[in-house]
Design a protein around this motif. Structure first.
Motif, PDB file in Angstrom:
ATOM      1  N   GLU A  87       0.852  -1.177   0.000  1.00 25.78           N
ATOM      2  CA  GLU A  87       0.000   0.000   0.000  1.00 25.78           C
ATOM      3  C   GLU A  87       0.895   1.236   0.000  1.00 25.78           C
ATOM      4  N   VAL A  88       0.675   2.095  -0.976  1.00 27.00           N
ATOM      5  CA  VAL A  88       1.496   3.297  -1.152  1.00 27.00           C
ATOM      6  C   VAL A  88       0.566   4.460  -1.490  1.00 27.00           C
ATOM      7  N   ASP A  89       0.652   5.517  -0.708  1.00 27.29           N
ATOM      8  CA  ASP A  89      -0.119   6.738  -0.989  1.00 27.29           C
ATOM      9  C   ASP A  89      -1.611   6.459  -1.209  1.00 27.29           C
ATOM     10  N   GLY A  90      -2.191   5.623  -0.361  1.00 29.45           N
ATOM     11  CA  GLY A  90      -3.619   5.348  -0.447  1.00 29.45           C
ATOM     12  C   GLY A  90      -4.019   4.372  -1.538  1.00 29.45           C
ATOM     13  N   GLY A  91      -3.069   3.790  -2.223  1.00 29.11           N
ATOM     14  CA  GLY A  91      -3.347   2.795  -3.256  1.00 29.11           C
ATOM     15  C   GLY A  91      -2.334   1.680  -3.152  1.00 29.11           C
ATOM     16  N   PHE A  92      -2.265   0.836  -4.140  1.00 29.13           N
ATOM     17  CA  PHE A  92      -1.323  -0.277  -4.128  1.00 29.13           C
ATOM     18  C   PHE A  92      -0.354  -0.147  -5.289  1.00 29.13           C
ATOM     19  N   ALA A  93       0.868  -0.636  -5.072  1.00 30.85           N
ATOM     20  CA  ALA A  93       1.889  -0.599  -6.112  1.00 30.85           C
ATOM     21  C   ALA A  93       2.835  -1.782  -5.941  1.00 30.85           C
ATOM     22  N   VAL A  94       3.340  -2.288  -7.053  1.00 28.31           N
ATOM     23  CA  VAL A  94       4.417  -3.276  -7.005  1.00 28.31           C
ATOM     24  C   VAL A  94       5.675  -2.486  -6.672  1.00 28.31           C
ATOM     25  N   THR A  95       6.230  -2.741  -5.479  1.00 28.73           N
ATOM     26  CA  THR A  95       7.371  -1.958  -5.005  1.00 28.73           C
ATOM     27  C   THR A  95       8.695  -2.699  -5.113  1.00 28.73           C
ATOM     28  N   LYS A  96       8.635  -4.018  -5.187  1.00 23.73           N
ATOM     29  CA  LYS A  96       9.872  -4.791  -5.185  1.00 23.73           C
ATOM     30  C   LYS A  96       9.638  -6.134  -5.875  1.00 23.73           C
ATOM     31  N   GLU A 115      28.472 -12.049 -13.057  1.00 24.20           N
ATOM     32  CA  GLU A 115      28.461 -10.969 -14.043  1.00 24.20           C
ATOM     33  C   GLU A 115      27.310 -11.141 -15.037  1.00 24.20           C
ATOM     34  N   ALA A 116      27.148 -12.371 -15.515  1.00 21.62           N
ATOM     35  CA  ALA A 116      26.058 -12.660 -16.458  1.00 21.62           C
ATOM     36  C   ALA A 116      24.699 -12.506 -15.770  1.00 21.62           C
ATOM     37  N   ALA A 117      24.608 -12.961 -14.523  1.00 19.39           N
ATOM     38  CA  ALA A 117      23.345 -12.875 -13.782  1.00 19.39           C
ATOM     39  C   ALA A 117      22.929 -11.416 -13.600  1.00 19.39           C
ATOM     40  N   GLN A 118      23.869 -10.568 -13.272  1.00 17.71           N
ATOM     41  CA  GLN A 118      23.582  -9.139 -13.089  1.00 17.71           C
ATOM     42  C   GLN A 118      23.172  -8.496 -14.418  1.00 17.71           C
ATOM     43  N   ALA A 119      23.860  -8.839 -15.483  1.00 21.81           N
ATOM     44  CA  ALA A 119      23.522  -8.290 -16.796  1.00 21.81           C
ATOM     45  C   ALA A 119      22.119  -8.717 -17.214  1.00 21.81           C
ATOM     46  N   ALA A 120      21.743  -9.954 -16.922  1.00 24.55           N
ATOM     47  CA  ALA A 120      20.397 -10.435 -17.258  1.00 24.55           C
ATOM     48  C   ALA A 120      19.350  -9.702 -16.430  1.00 24.55           C
ATOM     49  N   LYS A 121      19.637  -9.467 -15.172  1.00 24.81           N
ATOM     50  CA  LYS A 121      18.700  -8.748 -14.297  1.00 24.81           C
ATOM     51  C   LYS A 121      18.428  -7.350 -14.850  1.00 24.81           C
ATOM     52  N   GLU A 122      19.466  -6.694 -15.319  1.00 32.37           N
ATOM     53  CA  GLU A 122      19.316  -5.335 -15.834  1.00 32.37           C
ATOM     54  C   GLU A 122      18.765  -5.295 -17.258  1.00 32.37           C
ATOM     55  N   GLY A 123      19.040  -6.338 -18.055  1.00 33.27           N
ATOM     56  CA  GLY A 123      18.690  -6.293 -19.466  1.00 33.27           C
ATOM     57  C   GLY A 123      17.422  -7.006 -19.878  1.00 33.27           C
ATOM     58  N   CYS A 124      16.879  -7.823 -19.024  1.00 33.18           N
ATOM     59  CA  CYS A 124      15.663  -8.561 -19.397  1.00 33.18           C
ATOM     60  C   CYS A 124      14.514  -7.580 -19.641  1.00 33.18           C
ATOM     61  N   PRO A 125      13.739  -7.767 -20.705  1.00 29.76           N
ATOM     62  CA  PRO A 125      12.661  -6.828 -21.025  1.00 29.76           C
ATOM     63  C   PRO A 125      11.654  -6.617 -19.891  1.00 29.76           C
ATOM     64  N   ILE A 126      11.369  -7.640 -19.112  1.00 27.87           N
ATOM     65  CA  ILE A 126      10.416  -7.449 -18.004  1.00 27.87           C
ATOM     66  C   ILE A 126      11.050  -6.608 -16.905  1.00 27.87           C
ATOM     67  N   SER A 127      12.352  -6.768 -16.645  1.00 27.01           N
ATOM     68  CA  SER A 127      13.035  -5.882 -15.690  1.00 27.01           C
ATOM     69  C   SER A 127      12.917  -4.432 -16.145  1.00 27.01           C
ATOM     70  N   LYS A 128      13.072  -4.210 -17.439  1.00 27.95           N
ATOM     71  CA  LYS A 128      12.966  -2.858 -17.967  1.00 27.95           C
ATOM     72  C   LYS A 128      11.539  -2.320 -17.846  1.00 27.95           C
ATOM     73  N   LEU A 129      10.566  -3.203 -17.909  1.00 25.95           N
ATOM     74  CA  LEU A 129       9.162  -2.808 -17.814  1.00 25.95           C
ATOM     75  C   LEU A 129       8.800  -2.330 -16.415  1.00 25.95           C
ATOM     76  N   VAL A 130       9.330  -2.965 -15.401  1.00 28.23           N
ATOM     77  CA  VAL A 130       8.943  -2.670 -14.016  1.00 28.23           C
ATOM     78  C   VAL A 130       9.905  -1.668 -13.381  1.00 28.23           C
ATOM     79  N   THR A 131      10.137  -0.568 -14.045  1.00 27.85           N
ATOM     80  CA  THR A 131      11.112   0.413 -13.584  1.00 27.85           C
ATOM     81  C   THR A 131      10.760   1.041 -12.248  1.00 27.85           C
ATOM     82  N   GLY A 132       9.499   1.040 -11.853  1.00 27.23           N
ATOM     83  CA  GLY A 132       9.108   1.626 -10.580  1.00 27.23           C
ATOM     84  C   GLY A 132       9.386   0.728  -9.395  1.00 27.23           C
ATOM     85  N   ALA A 133       9.763  -0.505  -9.632  1.00 24.50           N
ATOM     86  CA  ALA A 133      10.002  -1.458  -8.554  1.00 24.50           C
ATOM     87  C   ALA A 133      11.503  -1.673  -8.370  1.00 24.50           C
ATOM     88  N   GLU A 134      11.901  -1.870  -7.112  1.00 29.06           N
ATOM     89  CA  GLU A 134      13.276  -2.241  -6.822  1.00 29.06           C
ATOM     90  C   GLU A 134      13.448  -3.729  -7.149  1.00 29.06           C
TER      91      GLU A 134
END
Length: 142
Positions: A87-96, A115-134
Motif C-alpha cells: 500500500e502506497v499513498d492510499g493505493g497499491f503498487a508493485v514496489t519490489k 556478471e552474467a546474472a547481473q547483466a540479465a537482471k538489468e537487461g531482461c525486457p520485463i526488468s525494464k518494464l517494471v522500472t518503478g520497482a526495486e
C-alpha cells in the motif's frame, strides 16, 4: 515488432466479484483470479503471480542468452520472482521484485556467472518494464 496479448474478464464488485484471465497461446484459458487470491491467499491466480512468472521466465531466457555469448550453455536455470505489492499513498503498487536464481552451468566460474546474472537482471525486457520497482537478486551457481 513482436506483439503478444493476454486478456481478462471481470464480473462483479472488487471483493465479491471474480474474473478470468487468458493468454494468446491458450496456455492460460479462462483461469480464475480474484480478490481472495490477490489479498487473502486464495487458490486462484492473481496479477502479481503472473508478473512473477513472466519476470522469472524472461530473466531465465536473458541469462541463457548472455551465457551463450561466452560459449556457456546452462544445464538448468531455476528462477523464482517474488513480487511485493504494498500500500502506497492510499493505493497499491508493485514496489519490489526479488529474483532467486539457481543455475547449473558446466565450465562456468562464479565470477563469470555473477556478471552474467547481473547483466540479465538489468537487461531482461520485463526488468525494464517494471522500472518503478526495486529489483534485487540472489544468484547461486551449483
Amino acid at each position: 515488432m513482436i506483439k503478444k496479448h493476454g486478456s481478462a474478464n471481470w464480473k462483479g464488485s472488487l471483493k465479491e466479484g471474480n474474473g478470468t484471465v487468458s493468454t494468446q497461446t491458450g496456455v492460460l484459458d479462462k483461469q480464475n483470479y480474484g480478490f481472495k487470491s490477490r489479498f487473502e491467499g486464495g487458490t486462484n491466480t492473481n496479477p502479481e503471480e503472473l508478473i512473477g512468472a513472466a519476470h522469472a521466465a524472461c530473466y531465465s531466457m536473458a541469462l541463457s542468452m548472455i551465457l551463450g555469448q561466452s560459449d556457456l550453455t546452462p544445464d538448468s536455470i531455476d528462477t523464482k520472482a517474488t513480487v511485493s505489492l504494498d500500500e502506497v499513498d492510499g493505493g497499491f503498487a508493485v514496489t519490489k521484485i526479488h529474483l532467486d536464481v539457481t543455475a547449473s552451468i558446466p565450465g562456468a566460474d562464479d565470477a563469470k556467472f555473477q556478471e552474467a546474472a547481473q547483466a540479465a537482471k538489468e537487461g531482461c525486457p520485463i526488468s525494464k518494464l517494471v522500472t518503478g520497482a526495486e529489483i534485487t537478486m540472489d544468484a547461486k551457481l551449483v
